[in-house]
Design an enzyme around this catalytic site. Sequence first.
Site, PDB file in Angstrom:
ATOM      1  N   GLU A   1      -1.815  -9.368   3.282  1.00 29.06           N
ATOM      2  CA  GLU A   1      -1.639  -9.990   4.606  1.00 29.06           C
ATOM      3  C   GLU A   1      -2.957 -10.390   5.250  1.00 29.06           C
ATOM      4  O   GLU A   1      -3.001 -11.337   6.043  1.00 29.06           O
ATOM      5  CB  GLU A   1      -0.869  -9.052   5.547  1.00 29.06           C
ATOM      6  CG  GLU A   1      -1.560  -7.748   5.943  1.00 29.06           C
ATOM      7  CD  GLU A   1      -1.338  -6.593   4.979  1.00 29.06           C
ATOM      8  OE1 GLU A   1      -0.998  -6.859   3.812  1.00 29.06           O
ATOM      9  OE2 GLU A   1      -1.533  -5.421   5.382  1.00 29.06           O
TER      10      GLU A   1
ATOM     11  N   CYS B   1       0.830  -1.207   0.000  1.00 27.81           N
ATOM     12  CA  CYS B   1       0.000   0.000   0.000  1.00 27.81           C
ATOM     13  C   CYS B   1       0.868   1.263   0.000  1.00 27.81           C
ATOM     14  O   CYS B   1       1.433   1.615  -1.028  1.00 27.81           O
ATOM     15  CB  CYS B   1      -0.987  -0.035   1.156  1.00 27.81           C
ATOM     16  SG  CYS B   1      -2.391   1.049   0.863  1.00 27.81           S
ATOM     17  N   PHE B   2       1.016   1.943   1.129  1.00 26.68           N
ATOM     18  CA  PHE B   2       1.889   3.115   1.202  1.00 26.68           C
ATOM     19  C   PHE B   2       3.309   2.724   0.786  1.00 26.68           C
ATOM     20  O   PHE B   2       4.041   3.535   0.220  1.00 26.68           O
ATOM     21  CB  PHE B   2       1.871   3.639   2.643  1.00 26.68           C
ATOM     22  CG  PHE B   2       2.338   5.057   2.809  1.00 26.68           C
ATOM     23  CD1 PHE B   2       1.992   6.045   1.898  1.00 26.68           C
ATOM     24  CD2 PHE B   2       3.111   5.428   3.911  1.00 26.68           C
ATOM     25  CE1 PHE B   2       2.407   7.356   2.073  1.00 26.68           C
ATOM     26  CE2 PHE B   2       3.534   6.733   4.101  1.00 26.68           C
ATOM     27  CZ  PHE B   2       3.188   7.696   3.182  1.00 26.68           C
TER      28      PHE B   2
ATOM     29  N   HIS C   1      -3.670  -5.085   0.510  1.00 26.43           N
ATOM     30  CA  HIS C   1      -3.059  -5.647   1.720  1.00 26.43           C
ATOM     31  C   HIS C   1      -3.229  -7.172   1.722  1.00 26.43           C
ATOM     32  O   HIS C   1      -4.144  -7.690   2.359  1.00 26.43           O
ATOM     33  CB  HIS C   1      -3.750  -5.093   2.969  1.00 26.43           C
ATOM     34  CG  HIS C   1      -3.519  -3.642   3.187  1.00 26.43           C
ATOM     35  ND1 HIS C   1      -2.568  -3.169   4.044  1.00 26.43           N
ATOM     36  CD2 HIS C   1      -4.119  -2.558   2.655  1.00 26.43           C
ATOM     37  CE1 HIS C   1      -2.599  -1.848   4.041  1.00 26.43           C
ATOM     38  NE2 HIS C   1      -3.527  -1.455   3.211  1.00 26.43           N
TER      39      HIS C   1
END
Length: 535
Positions: free
Chosen positions: A514, A386-387, A512
Amino acid sequence: MVCKYVFVTGGVLSGLGKGITTASIGLLLKSLGLNITAIKIDPYVNVDAGTMNPYMHGEVYVTEDGGETDLDIGHYERFLNIDLSKRNNITTGKIYLRVIEKERRGDYLGQTVQIIPHVTDEIKDEIRSIGKEQGADVVLVEIGGTVGDIEGLPFLEAARQMRLEEGLRNTLFVHVVLVPKLTTTGELKTKPAQHSVQELRRIGIQPDVIIARSPEPLSIEVRRKLALFTNVPYEAILSNYDVEYTYEVPLVLSEQGLHNLLIDRLELDVRSSKPDLTDWVEFVNNLKTPTKDVTIALIGKYTSLHDSYLSIVEALKHASASLRVRVRFKWIEASDVERGIVDLSRCLADISGAIVLPGFGSRGAEGKINAIKMLRERDVPTLGICFGLQLMVVEFARNVLNLHKAHSTEIDPNTPYPVVDLLTSQEGVVYKGGTMRLGSRAIYIIRKDSKIYSIYRSDVIYERHRHRYQINPEYIDLFEKEGFIVSGYSDEGFPEVMELRNSKFFLGIQAHPEFKSRPLKPSPIFLEFLRTAST
Ligand code: GLN
């Protein structure tokens, strides 16, 4: 079978691992062949966890349907291998919002709206309705916080009422307590646990099972003492002692016969009275018998609270079990890099891979960018989440494309090169709560010769999202000319996956992954990242 309810409360102090205990009870019940769902109650007034700093309660866990929830929902999903909904996280904010809306609509016309019965009814309705909608045989309800907290009272009261309404055999109260060890004498002390049970009884709840968190297994004497003072039978006092991996907890509890207790008390209709934990045992064994060590750097800005990135750490563990390697985590605080407190070059010298963590805001961003530059130049396997992807793009723009002062407009709204910019769908969004681009979204993999395609072997994949900014599609050609290619797109047409050609693994993803990683089904992207890092 009528639906049964197991309530899990906590005493003495928070952070005892109630979530893991709840998830472990769930796994035992599921392994007996039952349908399980789990609800986390967070008694804070926020409507959801999305507006809180991770330093408060750890990471914000994102569900398939885009809920920004408490991290315990992540424990439930991982242990139970199911997808839960945003509904499974109940907060005071959600309940009150609904009651007040009903009041305004006139649903309670003529009445005085009160905590009992209106708020407690709303809580009970929500618990029952989730159980029904999700087809559960058993609903686990974990009540966050510690018994005695003012804000938790309406929820405990609702639980107390449910025992009366659903009956003894359909409800069970599990109380998780701390039994600390005195360093001076080496004794395990039960007094705090006794007090917290008294507190629970004061509000009308007698626990059926006590699960004691302690640094070592409870002796027979300590269990007897706890039984006597808490009015709970000896066999229902369980010892949840410290273990290396939280994934061992279901095994610790099942060794002590927790499943038998659950079957008896709840009169469960099960084919076998022994939970089938074969796969789980194998997973734990793999985790505990690695053949090799790898050090992975985790670069972020909430690194002093590791729970801030819990699902990423767990995703790495899932991959590590499957590859039989032990991951050593090297936390790198990006704001320390920025302030020159850490020597980045030395810090990154002995690592086998790095993850650039998700995040928001300017603190630590330049530190992450410096780290990314070094990782890229040294060809260290790097995964940006993401970021993390967004800053990989900023770094590449500045240092390879020579776009001086390129940035994300989240951090520098006046940058001459807005390589990361606000999502079009976010323009005009004013409210901060629950308004990001959230939840499971399709990612279209457009190149068969890409790393991402070799990982997922599919043209379209679904991962969970939580962001307001995107890679600006206007710059794609410039990036691709230099080998930083876009291999996945969103249905809205912006880049979702970018990867550097001719690198071992230099890949960023807007989603994400995860959140979908499970012990027995590691996230493919984490698996490939770790495989590359460990070879
Ligand atoms: N701050 C970035 C955005 O809003 C990245 C968010 C994240 O890493 N989850 O797009």
